[in-house]
Each structure stands twice: as C-alpha cells, then as structure tokens.
Design a protein around this motif. Structure first.
Motif, PDB file in Angstrom:
ATOM      1  N   SER A  63       0.819  -1.223   0.000  1.00 37.78           N
ATOM      2  CA  SER A  63       0.000   0.000   0.000  1.00 37.78           C
ATOM      3  C   SER A  63       0.854   1.275   0.000  1.00 37.78           C
ATOM      4  O   SER A  63       0.328   2.378  -0.057  1.00 37.78           O
ATOM      5  N   LYS A  64       2.182   1.128   0.048  1.00 38.45           N
ATOM      6  CA  LYS A  64       3.058   2.312   0.101  1.00 38.45           C
ATOM      7  C   LYS A  64       3.359   2.818  -1.313  1.00 38.45           C
ATOM      8  O   LYS A  64       3.826   2.056  -2.172  1.00 38.45           O
ATOM      9  N   LEU A  65       3.093   4.096  -1.554  1.00 40.43           N
ATOM     10  CA  LEU A  65       3.346   4.686  -2.870  1.00 40.43           C
ATOM     11  C   LEU A  65       4.828   5.070  -2.957  1.00 40.43           C
ATOM     12  O   LEU A  65       5.335   5.767  -2.067  1.00 40.43           O
ATOM     13  N   ILE A  66       5.505   4.611  -4.022  1.00 36.01           N
ATOM     14  CA  ILE A  66       6.955   4.844  -4.056  1.00 36.01           C
ATOM     15  C   ILE A  66       7.462   5.547  -5.321  1.00 36.01           C
ATOM     16  O   ILE A  66       8.600   5.990  -5.349  1.00 36.01           O
ATOM     17  N   GLY A  67       6.635   5.642  -6.347  1.00 32.63           N
ATOM     18  CA  GLY A  67       7.135   6.325  -7.537  1.00 32.63           C
ATOM     19  C   GLY A  67       6.133   6.287  -8.675  1.00 32.63           C
ATOM     20  O   GLY A  67       4.978   5.879  -8.490  1.00 32.63           O
ATOM     21  N   PHE A  68       6.587   6.717  -9.832  1.00 32.85           N
ATOM     22  CA  PHE A  68       5.698   6.697 -10.995  1.00 32.85           C
ATOM     23  C   PHE A  68       6.449   6.263 -12.240  1.00 32.85           C
ATOM     24  O   PHE A  68       7.680   6.348 -12.313  1.00 32.85           O
ATOM     25  N   VAL A  69       5.657   5.781 -13.193  1.00 32.71           N
ATOM     26  CA  VAL A  69       6.210   5.353 -14.483  1.00 32.71           C
ATOM     27  C   VAL A  69       5.120   5.626 -15.512  1.00 32.71           C
ATOM     28  O   VAL A  69       3.928   5.603 -15.175  1.00 32.71           O
ATOM     29  N   GLY A  70       5.506   5.918 -16.734  1.00 29.01           N
ATOM     30  CA  GLY A  70       4.460   6.167 -17.713  1.00 29.01           C
ATOM     31  C   GLY A  70       4.975   6.439 -19.097  1.00 29.01           C
ATOM     32  O   GLY A  70       6.182   6.375 -19.380  1.00 29.01           O
ATOM     33  N   LEU A  71       3.997   6.743 -19.960  1.00 28.26           N
ATOM     34  CA  LEU A  71       4.276   7.006 -21.366  1.00 28.26           C
ATOM     35  C   LEU A  71       3.618   8.322 -21.753  1.00 28.26           C
ATOM     36  O   LEU A  71       2.467   8.571 -21.370  1.00 28.26           O
ATOM     37  N   SER A  72       4.336   9.160 -22.487  1.00 26.32           N
ATOM     38  CA  SER A  72       3.734  10.401 -22.977  1.00 26.32           C
ATOM     39  C   SER A  72       3.960  10.492 -24.482  1.00 26.32           C
ATOM     40  O   SER A  72       4.713   9.699 -25.056  1.00 26.32           O
ATOM     41  N   ASN A  73       3.288  11.440 -25.096  1.00 31.05           N
ATOM     42  CA  ASN A  73       3.363  11.611 -26.563  1.00 31.05           C
ATOM     43  C   ASN A  73       3.124  10.280 -27.286  1.00 31.05           C
ATOM     44  O   ASN A  73       3.859   9.942 -28.227  1.00 31.05           O
ATOM     45  N   ILE A  74       2.122   9.554 -26.845  1.00 31.27           N
ATOM     46  CA  ILE A  74       1.816   8.271 -27.506  1.00 31.27           C
ATOM     47  C   ILE A  74       1.234   8.591 -28.886  1.00 31.27           C
ATOM     48  O   ILE A  74       0.218   9.282 -28.986  1.00 31.27           O
ATOM     49  N   SER A  75       1.882   8.109 -29.928  1.00 32.75           N
ATOM     50  CA  SER A  75       1.413   8.380 -31.288  1.00 32.75           C
ATOM     51  C   SER A  75       0.916   7.088 -31.930  1.00 32.75           C
ATOM     52  O   SER A  75       1.698   6.171 -32.172  1.00 32.75           O
ATOM     53  N   LYS A  76      -0.395   7.056 -32.199  1.00 35.53           N
ATOM     54  CA  LYS A  76      -0.964   5.875 -32.874  1.00 35.53           C
ATOM     55  C   LYS A  76      -0.452   5.819 -34.307  1.00 35.53           C
ATOM     56  O   LYS A  76      -0.224   4.747 -34.853  1.00 35.53           O
ATOM     57  N   GLN A  77      -0.307   6.998 -34.908  1.00 37.96           N
ATOM     58  CA  GLN A  77       0.179   7.085 -36.290  1.00 37.96           C
ATOM     59  C   GLN A  77       1.603   6.518 -36.418  1.00 37.96           C
ATOM     60  O   GLN A  77       1.870   5.626 -37.212  1.00 37.96           O
ATOM     61  N   ALA A  86      10.367   7.321 -12.278  1.00 42.64           N
ATOM     62  CA  ALA A  86      11.097   7.790 -11.086  1.00 42.64           C
ATOM     63  C   ALA A  86      10.675   6.963  -9.880  1.00 42.64           C
ATOM     64  O   ALA A  86       9.481   6.728  -9.657  1.00 42.64           O
ATOM     65  N   ILE A  87      11.669   6.495  -9.154  1.00 36.14           N
ATOM     66  CA  ILE A  87      11.413   5.915  -7.831  1.00 36.14           C
ATOM     67  C   ILE A  87      11.596   7.106  -6.884  1.00 36.14           C
ATOM     68  O   ILE A  87      12.719   7.571  -6.677  1.00 36.14           O
TER      69      ILE A  87
END
Ligand SMILES: CC(C)(COP(=O)(O)OP(=O)(O)OC[C@H]1O[C@@H](n2cnc3c(N)ncnc32)[C@H](O)[C@@H]1OP(=O)(O)O)[C@@H](O)C(=O)NCCC(=O)NCCS
Length: 167
Positions: A63-77, A86-87
């Motif tokens: 249950s402890k939140l420790i960081g984030f991860v993700g994707l941006s500028n997702i281009s279907k084309q 980031a941790i």
C-alpha cells in the motif's frame, strides 16, 4: 509486493514530494532541479485527465506509494511514445524495483498499445538509469553535448530507444 496501477487524484501530494526530491529532480523534467507545488500538480492532473496520449501509473510496494512510471506523446500514427520513470522514495532505489516497473511499462507499450518504438531521454551522467535502460535492450540513438544546464554546469543528454521485435 510491487504493484503498478493508474495514477489517481489522491496521488498528487506524492508527486509533489517526489518531484521536489533533489535526488529525483536533478535527473528529471524539462528543466533539471525545478521545484513544484500542490497547485501546479493539481493543474497538471486536471490537464492529464483530458489528454488521451499520456498514461501515468503509480508504483506501489503493497500500500506504500513509491514512484511513478508512464508514457507520454503516444502516437498511434507513428506507433511510438516517450517513457519516463522515477522511484521517488530514496530508500526504495537500487532494489530492483525500477527494473520491474520498466519491464511492466515496456510490456504495456508493446503488447497492450501495440507500439513499435519506445523512446526516452536521459542525462548522460545518470549512470543508474543509463545502465538500467541498456540492460533492458535500449540503444543510444543520440548523444547530445551540453544539452541541459543545472548547478552551474552543462550536461550531455542521451536519446535512447527500444524496438518491438514483433511489429
Ligand atoms: C533510475 C531509476 C528509475 C532506477 O531504478 P532503481 O529501482 O533504483 O534500479 P534497479 O534497482 O531496478 O536497478 C536496475 C539496474 O539499474 C542499474 N543500476 C541501478 N542503480 C545503479 C547504480 N547506483 N549504479 C549503477 N547502476 C545502477 C543496474 O544495471 C541495475 O541492474 P543490476 O542490479 O542487475 O545490475 C531510479 O534510480 C530513479 O528513480 N532515479 C531518480 C529519477 C531518475 O533518474 N529517473 C530516470 C530519469 S531518465
């Protein structure tokens, strides 16, 4: 146990904490070392909810939140995207969690979103991150000299990418 789930409104104060952590913001963001606050991050979240080309996830240890991860500028084309991670909690780095989260988001990008290429940018002296990305199969596509300025110094910046061998 490490879990990765969609980023939620209640996670905003953690984003503020992590992005203000100098061990994180010396390596992350458009301008290194930049500080943020609750108002800016609430605004960011409201905008994020309206966009379709970004996917943010929170990394949790039970249950402890420790960081984030993700994707941006997702281009279907173009079938590509930019990855970030980031941790945020200092004591959780160097324990294999970054690698777990990276594998998870690569699988998400390639097998769920059916993308062909995942890009990322990294400050060249961020040895932990560069080693992590190389260990997962990312290759260096660009090596930019004096690309970012922080703490009175210029730093080189690498553009790295991994390709989906199935597409
Ligand atoms: C970069 C980051 C995500 C790595 O996550 P982590 O959980 O600390 O890394 P892991 O413990 O999963 O290590 C995975 C691999 O990274 C490399 N690595 C991690 N820490 C390292 C260090 N201090 N020195 C050298 N290599 C390191 C190793 O190759 C390691 O694999 P190995 O253990 O099999 O040798 C994390 O350190 C972080 O969030 N840093 C601050 C923010 C940041 O730099 N984000 C990335 C911006 S591009």
């Amino acid at each position: 146990m490490i879990k990765i789930r969609p980023h939620q409104k209640k996670d905003i104060p953690y984003r503020v904490k992590w992005l203000n952590n100098s061990n994180v913001n010396k390596f992350i963001g458009d301008e290194l070392g930049q500080k943020t606050n609750l108002r800016k991050e609430k605004e960011w979240f409201a905008n994020y909810q309206k966009t379709k080309n970004k996917k943010f996830f929170t990394i949790c240890d039970d249950s402890k939140l420790i960081g984030f991860v993700g994707l941006s500028n997702i281009s279907k084309q173009n079938k590509n995207t930019d990855l970030f991670i980031a941790i945020g909690e200092d004591e959780y780095r160097g324990k294999g969690i970054g690698k777990i989260a990276m594998k998870w988001i690569i699988d998400y990008g390639f097998n769920k979103l059916k993308l062909h290429k995942i890009n990322l940018g990294v400050v060249k002296n961020n040895i932990a991150a560069v080693n992590l990305y190389k260990s997962l199969g990312f290759i260096i596509e660009g090596d930019m000299k004096d690309e970012v300025f922080s703490d009175d110094k210029f730093y080189d910046f690498l553009s790295m990418a991994i390709f989906n061998k199935k597409t």
